[in-house]
Design a protein around this motif. Structure first.
Motif, PDB file in Angstrom:
ATOM      1  N   VAL A 161      40.089  45.313  55.876  1.00  0.00           N
ATOM      2  CA  VAL A 161      40.873  44.948  54.522  1.00  0.00           C
ATOM      3  C   VAL A 161      40.024  44.565  53.580  1.00  0.00           C
ATOM      4  CG1 VAL A 161      42.548  43.489  53.550  1.00  0.00           C
ATOM      5  CG2 VAL A 161      42.897  44.194  55.934  1.00  0.00           C
ATOM      6  N   MET A 162      39.859  45.012  52.220  1.00  0.00           N
ATOM      7  CA  MET A 162      39.148  44.222  51.105  1.00  0.00           C
ATOM      8  C   MET A 162      40.043  43.803  50.212  1.00  0.00           C
ATOM      9  SD  MET A 162      36.310  46.225  49.075  1.00  0.00           S
ATOM     10  CE  MET A 162      35.394  45.614  47.551  1.00  0.00           C
ATOM     11  N   LEU A 163      40.005  42.437  49.902  1.00  0.00           N
ATOM     12  CA  LEU A 163      40.630  41.926  48.920  1.00  0.00           C
ATOM     13  C   LEU A 163      40.098  42.019  47.672  1.00  0.00           C
ATOM     14  CD1 LEU A 163      41.188  39.930  51.702  1.00  0.00           C
ATOM     15  CD2 LEU A 163      43.252  39.484  50.186  1.00  0.00           C
ATOM     16  N   ILE A 164      40.758  42.068  46.636  1.00  0.00           N
ATOM     17  CA  ILE A 164      40.047  42.288  45.114  1.00  0.00           C
ATOM     18  C   ILE A 164      40.887  41.090  44.008  1.00  0.00           C
ATOM     19  CG2 ILE A 164      39.452  43.701  43.321  1.00  0.00           C
ATOM     20  CD1 ILE A 164      39.269  46.031  45.359  1.00  0.00           C
ATOM     21  N   GLY A 165      40.457  40.240  43.909  1.00  0.00           N
ATOM     22  CA  GLY A 165      40.750  39.411  42.857  1.00  0.00           C
ATOM     23  C   GLY A 165      40.231  39.650  41.355  1.00  0.00           C
ATOM     24  N   GLU A 166      40.423  38.766  40.473  1.00  0.00           N
ATOM     25  CA  GLU A 166      40.449  38.915  39.161  1.00  0.00           C
ATOM     26  C   GLU A 166      38.870  38.701  38.803  1.00  0.00           C
ATOM     27  OE1 GLU A 166      43.694  37.368  36.833  1.00  0.00           O
ATOM     28  OE2 GLU A 166      42.397  36.572  35.409  1.00  0.00           O
ATOM     29  N   ALA A 167      38.502  37.310  38.777  1.00  0.00           N
ATOM     30  CA  ALA A 167      37.452  36.998  38.322  1.00  0.00           C
ATOM     31  C   ALA A 167      37.022  35.506  38.814  1.00  0.00           C
ATOM     32  CB  ALA A 167      37.261  36.933  36.649  1.00  0.00           C
ATOM     33  N   PRO A 168      35.635  35.292  38.896  1.00  0.00           N
ATOM     34  CA  PRO A 168      35.378  33.877  39.481  1.00  0.00           C
ATOM     35  C   PRO A 168      35.782  33.042  38.429  1.00  0.00           C
ATOM     36  CG  PRO A 168      33.289  35.409  39.310  1.00  0.00           C
ATOM     37  CD  PRO A 168      34.560  36.223  38.489  1.00  0.00           C
ATOM     38  N   GLY A 169      36.021  31.802  39.070  1.00  0.00           N
ATOM     39  CA  GLY A 169      36.400  30.493  38.177  1.00  0.00           C
ATOM     40  C   GLY A 169      35.245  29.709  38.186  1.00  0.00           C
ATOM     41  N   ALA A 170      35.349  28.268  37.796  1.00  0.00           N
ATOM     42  CA  ALA A 170      34.481  27.321  37.807  1.00  0.00           C
ATOM     43  C   ALA A 170      33.805  27.191  39.037  1.00  0.00           C
ATOM     44  CB  ALA A 170      35.050  26.140  37.187  1.00  0.00           C
TER      45      ALA A 170
ATOM     46  N   ALA B 159      36.119  40.400  47.088  1.00  0.00           N
ATOM     47  CA  ALA B 159      35.513  40.516  45.971  1.00  0.00           C
ATOM     48  C   ALA B 159      36.485  40.062  44.574  1.00  0.00           C
ATOM     49  CB  ALA B 159      35.090  41.957  45.905  1.00  0.00           C
ATOM     50  N   ASN B 160      35.990  40.576  43.521  1.00  0.00           N
ATOM     51  CA  ASN B 160      36.436  40.481  42.226  1.00  0.00           C
ATOM     52  C   ASN B 160      36.548  41.524  41.391  1.00  0.00           C
ATOM     53  OD1 ASN B 160      38.208  37.947  42.083  1.00  0.00           O
ATOM     54  ND2 ASN B 160      35.885  37.025  42.614  1.00  0.00           N
ATOM     55  N   VAL B 161      37.372  41.673  40.401  1.00  0.00           N
ATOM     56  CA  VAL B 161      37.148  42.974  39.619  1.00  0.00           C
ATOM     57  C   VAL B 161      35.785  42.886  38.485  1.00  0.00           C
ATOM     58  CG1 VAL B 161      38.297  44.016  37.223  1.00  0.00           C
ATOM     59  CG2 VAL B 161      39.578  43.561  39.469  1.00  0.00           C
ATOM     60  N   VAL B 162      35.382  41.581  38.101  1.00  0.00           N
ATOM     61  CA  VAL B 162      34.435  41.391  37.456  1.00  0.00           C
ATOM     62  C   VAL B 162      33.531  40.156  38.360  1.00  0.00           C
ATOM     63  CG1 VAL B 162      35.270  41.746  35.193  1.00  0.00           C
ATOM     64  CG2 VAL B 162      35.056  39.440  35.813  1.00  0.00           C
ATOM     65  N   LYS B 163      32.324  40.267  38.325  1.00  0.00           N
ATOM     66  CA  LYS B 163      31.286  39.595  39.315  1.00  0.00           C
ATOM     67  C   LYS B 163      30.833  38.265  38.467  1.00  0.00           C
ATOM     68  CE  LYS B 163      31.971  42.974  41.958  1.00  0.00           C
ATOM     69  NZ  LYS B 163      32.768  43.293  42.703  1.00  0.00           N
ATOM     70  N   HIS B 164      31.020  38.117  37.341  1.00  0.00           N
ATOM     71  CA  HIS B 164      30.696  36.893  36.676  1.00  0.00           C
ATOM     72  C   HIS B 164      31.942  36.327  35.920  1.00  0.00           C
ATOM     73  CE1 HIS B 164      26.557  39.006  36.441  1.00  0.00           C
ATOM     74  NE2 HIS B 164      26.069  37.553  36.830  1.00  0.00           N
ATOM     75  N   ARG B 165      31.644  35.029  35.739  1.00  0.00           N
ATOM     76  CA  ARG B 165      32.756  33.961  35.293  1.00  0.00           C
ATOM     77  C   ARG B 165      32.981  34.400  33.841  1.00  0.00           C
ATOM     78  NH1 ARG B 165      33.128  27.759  34.014  1.00  0.00           N
ATOM     79  NH2 ARG B 165      35.525  27.657  33.711  1.00  0.00           N
ATOM     80  N   PRO B 166      34.202  34.428  33.323  1.00  0.00           N
ATOM     81  CA  PRO B 166      34.573  34.729  31.866  1.00  0.00           C
ATOM     82  C   PRO B 166      34.545  33.430  31.413  1.00  0.00           C
ATOM     83  CG  PRO B 166      36.174  36.269  33.121  1.00  0.00           C
ATOM     84  CD  PRO B 166      35.358  35.149  33.966  1.00  0.00           C
ATOM     85  N   PRO B 167      34.041  33.203  30.082  1.00  0.00           N
ATOM     86  CA  PRO B 167      33.880  31.750  29.467  1.00  0.00           C
ATOM     87  C   PRO B 167      35.490  31.318  29.398  1.00  0.00           C
ATOM     88  CG  PRO B 167      33.358  33.448  27.912  1.00  0.00           C
ATOM     89  CD  PRO B 167      33.556  34.220  29.306  1.00  0.00           C
ATOM     90  N   ASP B 168      35.711  29.963  29.693  1.00  0.00           N
ATOM     91  CA  ASP B 168      36.854  29.194  29.967  1.00  0.00           C
ATOM     92  C   ASP B 168      38.166  29.806  30.706  1.00  0.00           C
ATOM     93  OD1 ASP B 168      35.618  27.555  27.871  1.00  0.00           O
ATOM     94  OD2 ASP B 168      36.135  28.829  26.296  1.00  0.00           O
ATOM     95  N   ASN B 169      37.445  30.595  31.655  1.00  0.00           N
ATOM     96  CA  ASN B 169      38.646  31.054  32.457  1.00  0.00           C
ATOM     97  C   ASN B 169      39.415  32.316  31.770  1.00  0.00           C
ATOM     98  OD1 ASN B 169      37.386  29.600  34.600  1.00  0.00           O
ATOM     99  ND2 ASN B 169      39.064  28.270  34.730  1.00  0.00           N
ATOM    100  N   ARG B 170      38.993  32.733  30.675  1.00  0.00           N
ATOM    101  CA  ARG B 170      39.855  33.766  30.124  1.00  0.00           C
ATOM    102  C   ARG B 170      40.066  34.997  30.892  1.00  0.00           C
ATOM    103  NH1 ARG B 170      36.697  37.695  28.587  1.00  0.00           N
ATOM    104  NH2 ARG B 170      34.726  37.257  27.390  1.00  0.00           N
TER     105      ARG B 170
END
Ligand code: URA
Length: 184
Positions: free
Chosen positions: A37-46, A80-91
């Motif tokens: 099973v591979m889980l795929i989230g959205e993006a890293p948070g803080a 994993a996540n769809v993007v591998k670096h955190r978007p600013p302000d968690n947008r």
């Protein structure tokens, strides 16, 4: 053959979109290289940005509990996540950021070759099941090529909307049933 470490090394030096500028650490993902099973989230948070690891904050704690309902430990899966670096302000990640990061996700999928892809939230679901509403399709398995894609609500939604917790719990229990009855 690309290994997960090769991919993580390339993610660490990636400048394909602007997200790398504001991030502290890349979050390539982690877990079993032979996960079913591979889980795929959205993006890293803080928290994830600080530690370079996926789902280590409040939604990560909840995710661990949900995995147990499916009979899984975190060490059994790859996260994993769809993007591998955190978007600013968690947008939300932007379409061009998701597109820039897609080759890494595809390489991770090729390296792990999971039988099940569990998407967490609408951004991850949109990659495999475009034009669908996560509120309508959550928990329902879809065959996409040789893999079973199971779209789930994002665990973070259950932290501020308690009614989503029951839906997530039921969907993860169902994932456990599916894994016991489905073999590739
Ligand atoms: N939410 C995500 O989608 N991914 C993480 O890694 C943490 C929180």
């Amino acid at each position: 053959m690309d290994t997960l470490s090769d991919i993580a090394r390339d993610i660490a030096v990636c400048t394909a979109c602007a997200l790398c500028i504001g991030a502290t650490n890349p979050v390539p993902g982690e877990g079993s290289p032979t996960a079913r099973v591979m889980l795929i989230g959205e993006a890293p948070g803080a928290n994830e940005d600080r530690l370079g690891r996926p789902f280590v904050g409040a939604s990560g704690k909840l995710l661990d509990q949900l995995l147990l309902l499916a009979g899984l430990q975190r060490s059994d899966v790859f996260i994993a996540n769809v993007v591998k670096h955190r978007p600013p302000d968690n947008r939300d990640p932007l379409p061009d950021e998701i597109a820039a990061c897609r080759p890494f996700l595809l390489r991770q999928l090729a390296a792990i070759n999971p039988e099940f892809i569990v998407t967490l939230g609408r951004h991850a679901a949109g990659r495999w099941l475009p034009n669908s509403k996560i509120t309508q399709i959550h928990g329902k398995p879809h065959m996409v090529g040789q893999r079973v894609v199971v779209p789930m609500l994002h665990p973070a939604t259950a932290l501020y909307q308690r009614s989503n917790l029951a839906l997530l719990e039921a969907d993860f229990r169902e994932l456990g049933v599916l894994m016991r009855t489905h073999g590739r």
